[in-house]
Enzyme design. Structure first.
Site, PDB file in Angstrom:
ATOM      1  N   ASP A  29      30.189  47.216  38.997  1.00 24.47           N
ATOM      2  CA  ASP A  29      30.657  46.264  39.861  1.00 24.47           C
ATOM      3  C   ASP A  29      29.517  45.424  40.491  1.00 24.47           C
ATOM      4  O   ASP A  29      28.162  45.773  40.355  1.00 24.47           O
ATOM      5  CB  ASP A  29      30.755  47.234  41.580  1.00 24.47           C
ATOM      6  CG  ASP A  29      31.514  46.415  42.461  1.00 24.47           C
ATOM      7  OD1 ASP A  29      32.676  47.001  42.577  1.00 24.47           O
ATOM      8  OD2 ASP A  29      31.106  45.531  43.051  1.00 24.47           O
ATOM      9  N   ASN A  86      41.598  51.764  46.455  1.00 23.33           N
ATOM     10  CA  ASN A  86      41.799  51.096  47.555  1.00 23.33           C
ATOM     11  C   ASN A  86      43.103  50.426  47.509  1.00 23.33           C
ATOM     12  O   ASN A  86      43.252  49.825  46.389  1.00 23.33           O
ATOM     13  CB  ASN A  86      40.636  49.904  47.816  1.00 23.33           C
ATOM     14  CG  ASN A  86      39.220  50.478  48.244  1.00 23.33           C
ATOM     15  OD1 ASN A  86      39.230  51.666  48.790  1.00 23.33           O
ATOM     16  ND2 ASN A  86      38.213  49.704  47.869  1.00 23.33           N
ATOM     17  N   HIS A  99      42.212  49.100  40.297  1.00 29.60           N
ATOM     18  CA  HIS A  99      40.885  49.412  39.467  1.00 29.60           C
ATOM     19  C   HIS A  99      40.287  50.888  40.214  1.00 29.60           C
ATOM     20  O   HIS A  99      40.951  51.003  41.374  1.00 29.60           O
ATOM     21  CB  HIS A  99      39.771  48.501  39.762  1.00 29.60           C
ATOM     22  CG  HIS A  99      39.874  47.749  41.214  1.00 29.60           C
ATOM     23  ND1 HIS A  99      40.604  46.865  41.657  1.00 29.60           N
ATOM     24  CD2 HIS A  99      39.124  48.100  42.164  1.00 29.60           C
ATOM     25  CE1 HIS A  99      40.306  46.721  42.572  1.00 29.60           C
ATOM     26  NE2 HIS A  99      39.369  47.289  43.041  1.00 29.60           N
TER      27      HIS A  99
END
Ligand code: AMP
Length: 113
Positions: A29, A86, A99
């Site tokens: 990330d 999420n 993801h």
């Protein structure tokens, strides 16, 4: 389609991949929320986990097993880590290409923020 994760997964923009195969890629990330913060991303564009169906069971299992293997490879497994999906606005989703977050290297809080 203007999707940043499609572009990374299909190598249209450069990224250092920690793992890749015909179904998924994994990369760091770029705004890490923990000392280790890896994203596991399918090549195939699926907007949210609400859009998953039975046909995606093997893909999702593969994403989770890849995350747990990466956790071992990155020496997170013994101390522990967190996997996060999420979904949509209240779930905190910013990129609308599914993801799996692998977060580790610090104590995680509960309840999550
Ligand atoms: P989410 O909020 O679950 O949609 O998470 C999206 C994640 O993607 C965030 O943690 C971002 O920091 C991360 N992200 C966005 N663009 C990139 C990029 N180009 N490379 C790596 N990570 C990214």
């Amino acid at each position: 389609m203007d999707c940043i994760f499609c572009k990374i997964a299909n190598k249209e923009i450069p990224s250092t991949l920690l793992y890749e195969d015909e179904q998924i890629v994994a990369f760091n990330d770029n705004a890490p929320q923990a000392p280790t913060h890896v994203l596991i991303v399918p090549h195939h564009h699926i907007e949210t986990i609400n859009d998953l169906g039975k046909q995606d069971s093997a893909l999702i299992g593969h994403m989770i097993l890849t995350a747990t293997q990466l956790a071992k490879d990155l020496s997170l497994a013994e101390d522990g880590y967190r996997l996060v999906w999420n979904c949509n606005r209240q779930g905190g989703q910013a990129v609308y290409h599914i993801h799996l977050h692998l977060l580790g290297g610090r104590n995680m809080h509960w309840p999550p923020g």
